[in-house]
Design an enzyme around this catalytic site. Structure first.
Site, PDB file in Angstrom:
ATOM      1  N   PHE A  35      27.635 -52.754   4.983  1.00 15.39           N
ATOM      2  CA  PHE A  35      26.883 -52.890   3.722  1.00 15.39           C
ATOM      3  C   PHE A  35      26.605 -51.523   3.070  1.00 15.39           C
ATOM      4  CE2 PHE A  35      22.196 -53.248   2.380  1.00 15.39           C
ATOM      5  CZ  PHE A  35      22.510 -53.458   1.052  1.00 15.39           C
ATOM      6  N   THR A  84      16.367 -45.203  10.344  1.00 14.51           N
ATOM      7  CA  THR A  84      15.573 -46.259   9.708  1.00 14.51           C
ATOM      8  C   THR A  84      14.080 -45.991   9.863  1.00 14.51           C
ATOM      9  OG1 THR A  84      14.944 -48.581  10.011  1.00 14.51           O
ATOM     10  CG2 THR A  84      15.951 -47.540  11.896  1.00 14.51           C
ATOM     11  N   ASP A  85      13.296 -46.524   8.941  1.00 13.26           N
ATOM     12  CA  ASP A  85      11.836 -46.414   9.068  1.00 13.26           C
ATOM     13  C   ASP A  85      11.328 -47.211  10.267  1.00 13.26           C
ATOM     14  OD1 ASP A  85      12.267 -48.964   8.028  1.00 13.26           O
ATOM     15  OD2 ASP A  85      10.739 -48.807   6.459  1.00 13.26           O
ATOM     16  N   GLU A  86      12.162 -48.118  10.799  1.00 14.85           N
ATOM     17  CA  GLU A  86      11.689 -48.958  11.904  1.00 14.85           C
ATOM     18  C   GLU A  86      11.431 -48.151  13.174  1.00 14.85           C
ATOM     19  OE1 GLU A  86      13.536 -52.825  12.217  1.00 14.85           O
ATOM     20  OE2 GLU A  86      14.207 -52.731  10.136  1.00 14.85           O
ATOM     21  N   TYR A 128      16.519 -52.988  18.618  1.00 12.75           N
ATOM     22  CA  TYR A 128      17.240 -52.277  17.543  1.00 12.75           C
ATOM     23  C   TYR A 128      16.559 -50.947  17.228  1.00 12.75           C
ATOM     24  CZ  TYR A 128      18.209 -50.888  12.709  1.00 12.75           C
ATOM     25  OH  TYR A 128      18.493 -50.157  11.582  1.00 12.75           O
ATOM     26  N   LYS A 187      17.775 -46.969  17.714  1.00 10.94           N
ATOM     27  CA  LYS A 187      17.876 -45.998  16.613  1.00 10.94           C
ATOM     28  C   LYS A 187      16.985 -44.771  16.893  1.00 10.94           C
ATOM     29  CE  LYS A 187      19.833 -46.414  13.170  1.00 10.94           C
ATOM     30  NZ  LYS A 187      21.245 -46.087  12.773  1.00 10.94           N
ATOM     31  N   ASN A 193      13.936 -50.960   3.990  1.00 11.34           N
ATOM     32  CA  ASN A 193      14.912 -52.069   3.864  1.00 11.34           C
ATOM     33  C   ASN A 193      15.741 -51.944   2.594  1.00 11.34           C
ATOM     34  OD1 ASN A 193      12.772 -53.102   5.724  1.00 11.34           O
ATOM     35  ND2 ASN A 193      14.100 -54.892   5.718  1.00 11.34           N
ATOM     36  N   TYR A 251      10.037 -66.689   8.567  1.00  9.85           N
ATOM     37  CA  TYR A 251       9.422 -66.488   9.882  1.00  9.85           C
ATOM     38  C   TYR A 251       7.899 -66.455   9.754  1.00  9.85           C
ATOM     39  CZ  TYR A 251      14.103 -64.719  11.264  1.00  9.85           C
ATOM     40  OH  TYR A 251      15.440 -64.556  11.508  1.00  9.85           O
ATOM     41  N   HIS A 255       7.403 -59.279  15.986  1.00  6.97           N
ATOM     42  CA  HIS A 255       7.677 -59.024  14.563  1.00  6.97           C
ATOM     43  C   HIS A 255       6.786 -57.930  13.979  1.00  6.97           C
ATOM     44  CE1 HIS A 255       8.797 -61.329  10.616  1.00  6.97           C
ATOM     45  NE2 HIS A 255       9.096 -60.039  10.560  1.00  6.97           N
TER      46      HIS A 255
HETATM   47  P1  NAD Z   1      25.940 -53.190   8.683  1.00 10.32           P
HETATM   48  O1  NAD Z   1      25.660 -53.989   9.918  1.00 10.32           O
HETATM   49  O2  NAD Z   1      26.150 -53.897   7.395  1.00 10.32           O
HETATM   50  O3  NAD Z   1      27.229 -52.274   8.929  1.00 10.32           O
HETATM   51  C1  NAD Z   1      27.452 -51.594  10.121  1.00 10.32           C
HETATM   52  C2  NAD Z   1      28.920 -51.180  10.140  1.00 10.32           C
HETATM   53  O4  NAD Z   1      29.156 -50.438  11.336  1.00 10.32           O
HETATM   54  C3  NAD Z   1      29.894 -52.359  10.150  1.00 10.32           C
HETATM   55  O5  NAD Z   1      30.919 -52.141   9.207  1.00 10.32           O
HETATM   56  C4  NAD Z   1      30.445 -52.366  11.563  1.00 10.32           C
HETATM   57  O6  NAD Z   1      31.769 -52.862  11.654  1.00 10.32           O
HETATM   58  C5  NAD Z   1      30.370 -50.888  11.923  1.00 10.32           C
HETATM   59  N1  NAD Z   1      30.295 -50.657  13.370  1.00 10.32           N
HETATM   60  C6  NAD Z   1      29.499 -51.304  14.274  1.00 10.32           C
HETATM   61  N2  NAD Z   1      29.723 -50.819  15.502  1.00 10.32           N
HETATM   62  C7  NAD Z   1      30.673 -49.839  15.390  1.00 10.32           C
HETATM   63  C8  NAD Z   1      31.295 -48.961  16.297  1.00 10.32           C
HETATM   64  N3  NAD Z   1      30.995 -48.998  17.605  1.00 10.32           N
HETATM   65  N4  NAD Z   1      32.206 -48.083  15.826  1.00 10.32           N
HETATM   66  C9  NAD Z   1      32.522 -48.051  14.508  1.00 10.32           C
HETATM   67  N5  NAD Z   1      31.967 -48.862  13.599  1.00 10.32           N
HETATM   68  C10 NAD Z   1      31.036 -49.752  14.031  1.00 10.32           C
HETATM   69  O7  NAD Z   1      24.739 -52.158   8.584  1.00 10.32           O
HETATM   70  P2  NAD Z   1      24.055 -51.510   7.301  1.00 10.32           P
HETATM   71  O8  NAD Z   1      22.963 -52.390   6.851  1.00 10.32           O
HETATM   72  O9  NAD Z   1      25.098 -51.078   6.354  1.00 10.32           O
HETATM   73  O10 NAD Z   1      23.371 -50.235   7.961  1.00 10.32           O
HETATM   74  C11 NAD Z   1      24.053 -48.973   8.023  1.00 10.32           C
HETATM   75  C12 NAD Z   1      23.158 -47.959   8.703  1.00 10.32           C
HETATM   76  O11 NAD Z   1      21.932 -47.842   7.990  1.00 10.32           O
HETATM   77  C13 NAD Z   1      22.769 -48.353  10.128  1.00 10.32           C
HETATM   78  O12 NAD Z   1      22.819 -47.196  10.931  1.00 10.32           O
HETATM   79  C14 NAD Z   1      21.352 -48.877  10.003  1.00 10.32           C
HETATM   80  O13 NAD Z   1      20.633 -48.651  11.199  1.00 10.32           O
HETATM   81  C15 NAD Z   1      20.830 -48.035   8.863  1.00 10.32           C
HETATM   82  N6  NAD Z   1      19.777 -48.652   8.038  1.00 10.32           N
HETATM   83  C16 NAD Z   1      19.947 -49.879   7.482  1.00 10.32           C
HETATM   84  C17 NAD Z   1      18.956 -50.421   6.687  1.00 10.32           C
HETATM   85  C18 NAD Z   1      19.127 -51.772   5.997  1.00 10.32           C
HETATM   86  O14 NAD Z   1      18.193 -52.243   5.348  1.00 10.32           O
HETATM   87  N7  NAD Z   1      20.280 -52.402   6.084  1.00 10.32           N
HETATM   88  C19 NAD Z   1      17.765 -49.721   6.458  1.00 10.32           C
HETATM   89  C20 NAD Z   1      17.619 -48.459   7.053  1.00 10.32           C
HETATM   90  C21 NAD Z   1      18.631 -47.933   7.837  1.00 10.32           C
HETATM   91  P1  TYD Z   2      15.648 -58.445   7.965  1.00  7.40           P
HETATM   92  O1  TYD Z   2      16.401 -58.572   6.686  1.00  7.40           O
HETATM   93  O2  TYD Z   2      16.243 -59.009   9.212  1.00  7.40           O
HETATM   94  O3  TYD Z   2      15.287 -56.897   8.119  1.00  7.40           O
HETATM   95  P2  TYD Z   2      14.251 -56.176   9.157  1.00  7.40           P
HETATM   96  O4  TYD Z   2      13.880 -57.108  10.232  1.00  7.40           O
HETATM   97  O5  TYD Z   2      15.092 -55.040   9.662  1.00  7.40           O
HETATM   98  O6  TYD Z   2      13.100 -55.725   8.323  1.00  7.40           O
HETATM   99  O7  TYD Z   2      14.233 -59.142   7.756  1.00  7.40           O
HETATM  100  C1  TYD Z   2      13.379 -58.749   6.693  1.00  7.40           C
HETATM  101  C2  TYD Z   2      12.101 -59.545   6.850  1.00  7.40           C
HETATM  102  O8  TYD Z   2      12.384 -60.929   6.611  1.00  7.40           O
HETATM  103  C3  TYD Z   2      11.510 -59.482   8.244  1.00  7.40           C
HETATM  104  O9  TYD Z   2      10.088 -59.483   8.131  1.00  7.40           O
HETATM  105  C4  TYD Z   2      11.963 -60.774   8.887  1.00  7.40           C
HETATM  106  C5  TYD Z   2      12.030 -61.744   7.730  1.00  7.40           C
HETATM  107  N1  TYD Z   2      13.053 -62.814   7.834  1.00  7.40           N
HETATM  108  C6  TYD Z   2      12.685 -64.153   7.660  1.00  7.40           C
HETATM  109  O10 TYD Z   2      11.513 -64.482   7.443  1.00  7.40           O
HETATM  110  N2  TYD Z   2      13.657 -65.106   7.755  1.00  7.40           N
HETATM  111  C7  TYD Z   2      14.962 -64.794   8.012  1.00  7.40           C
HETATM  112  O11 TYD Z   2      15.805 -65.734   8.111  1.00  7.40           O
HETATM  113  C8  TYD Z   2      15.322 -63.430   8.162  1.00  7.40           C
HETATM  114  C9  TYD Z   2      16.750 -63.038   8.442  1.00  7.40           C
HETATM  115  C10 TYD Z   2      14.331 -62.461   8.049  1.00  7.40           C
END
Ligand code: NAD
Ligand code: TYD
Length: 337
Positions: free
Chosen positions: A12, A126-128, A151, A155, A180, A208, A277
């Site tokens: 993503f 991540t902020d998590e 998770y 991280k 997020n 949830y 959670h």
């Molecule tokens: P995502 O799950 O959409 O994408 C992860 C990608 O990594 C995928 O394309 C997957 O194929 C690839 N991947 C997984 N394991 C691999 C490996 N061993 N070798 C090579 N490639 C591999 O994740 P995202 O939401 O795009 O998140 C990207 C980064 O940002 C992550 O490090 C995540 O921790 C961080 N992040 C995400 C969010 C969010 O809201 N999505 C927020 C803060 C930080």
């Molecule tokens: P998520 O998108 O999984 O991100 P994160 O857990 O990393 O913050 O979830 C965002 C929020 O939405 C989190 O509080 C959990 C909640 N959630 C639901 O209530 N229902 C769902 O089906 C999912 C996937 C998340």
């Protein structure tokens, strides 16, 4: 010319980052290394096939020989590490792969950065890692790490390894910690695309617990511009929080999606809460705003409309990603909940 190894660039945020670079930074060459797990998707890279500044390689960040070969062959100067297992719920049911990719994978990239004397290593965190907040306060870069899920623990472990490689071996690093993200190409296991997909198919929307948990939403393009700033302007060893100042309760986000799609609120189903959670996340992004002159460009009200409209315009993309194993995953996660 910058020569970057971007890992996880078929996911993503990674694919949005690569798209931004290819359209806005002609002096940057990207090798995009991605294992193509369930979350990685070549359709996210559609249109890049003939771009001379992009090379996609399928592979694992745990594969040290492959990483070294890529660095040598493409004369890589820096690594931006997006690759990760990224979903909290999956980390609760199957934590091991989170340690392999998020910890061992990051370690493998750090060793290559050290051995090949690369210019910079940017860890997308991540902020998590900071844990959860009560009603008041915000995470700053000085908030102690206190991760609550497998998770976030993986991280945080990676962040500590990055810091240790800076301290012990002089690796020039930066860490970004973002709230997020939402926007185009997000896999529908995360809140916003999952709810959009279910609503479009008149399926129940699984909220949830009481749905009053708070997340601080950032439009993905704004996250990408922040990472570019860090890559090009940050001093070594600096950590930056990135956030959009858009705190929303989950239930309000879900209601907004239903309203925009013209679907009834009777689709909402409150289900058993996620174990452990985190109640609230909120980011203080003043460091990157003041020091690197970054600011988000998309408000939540604009971004959610752009996002919903993107999913509506890309029904084929959505249909393709939810084919295959997705239904099995969904049933295992939500049946009897
Ligand atoms: P995502 O799950 O959409 O994408 C992860 C990608 O990594 C995928 O394309 C997957 O194929 C690839 N991947 C997984 N394991 C691999 C490996 N061993 N070798 C090579 N490639 C591999 O994740 P995202 O939401 O795009 O998140 C990207 C980064 O940002 C992550 O490090 C995540 O921790 C961080 N992040 C995400 C969010 C969010 O809201 N999505 C927020 C803060 C930080
Ligand atoms: P998520 O998108 O999984 O991100 P994160 O857990 O990393 O913050 O979830 C965002 C929020 O939405 C989190 O509080 C959990 C909640 N959630 C639901 O209530 N229902 C769902 O089906 C999912 C996937 C998340």
């Amino acid at each position: 010319m910058r020569k970057l190894l971007v890992t996880g660039g078929a996911g993503f945020i990674g694919s949005n980052f690569v798209r931004m670079i290819l359209s806005e930074q002609p002096d940057c060459f990207v090798v995009n290394l991605d294992k193509l797990t369930y979350a990685g998707n070549l359709e996210n890279l559609a249109g890049f096939e003939n771009n001379k500044n992009h090379k996609f390689i399928k592979g694992d960040i745990c594969d040290a020989k492959l990483i070294e070969r890529i660095i040598d062959e493409f004369k890589i100067d820096s690594i931006v590490n997006f690759a990760a297992e990224s979903h909290v719920d999956r980390s609760i049911s199957e934590p091991k792969i989170f340690i392999e990719t998020n910890v061992t994978g990051t370690l493998t990239l750090l060793e290559a950065t050290r051995d090949k004397k690369l210019r910079q290593f940017v860890q997308i965190s991540t902020d998590e890692v900071y844990g959860a907040l009560g009603r008041e306060g915000m995470f700053t870069e000085d908030t102690p790490l206190s991760p609550n899920s497998p998770y976030s623990a993986s991280k945080a472990s990676a962040d500590l390894l990055v810091r240790a490689f800076g301290h012990t071996f002089g690796v020039q690093y930066n860490i970004t910690r973002c709230s997020n993200n939402y926007g185009p190409y997000q896999f529908p296991e995360k809140l916003i695309p999952l709810m959009i997909n279910n609503a479009l198919n008149d399926k129940q929307l699984p909220v949830y617990g009481d749905g009053m948990q708070i997340r601080d939403w950032l439009y993905v393009y704004d996250h990408c511009t922040a990472i570019w700033k860090v890559l090009t302007e940050a001093a070594p060893g600096e950590i930056y929080n990135i956030g959009g100042c858009n705190e929303k309760a989950n239930i309000d986000v879900v209601r907004l999606i239903l309203g925009r799609l013209g679907k009834p609120e009777s689709l909402i189903k409150h289900v058993t809460d996620r174990p452990g959670h985190d109640r609230r996340y909120a980011i203080d992004a003043s460091k990157i705003i003041n020091k690197l002159n970054w600011k988000p460009s998309v408000s939540f009200e604009q971004g959610i409309v752009k996002t919903i409209d993107w999913y509506l315009a890309n029904r084929n993309w959505l249909a393709n990603v939810v084919s295959g194993d997705y239904q099995k995953y969904y049933d295992s996660m939500y049946k009897n909940r």
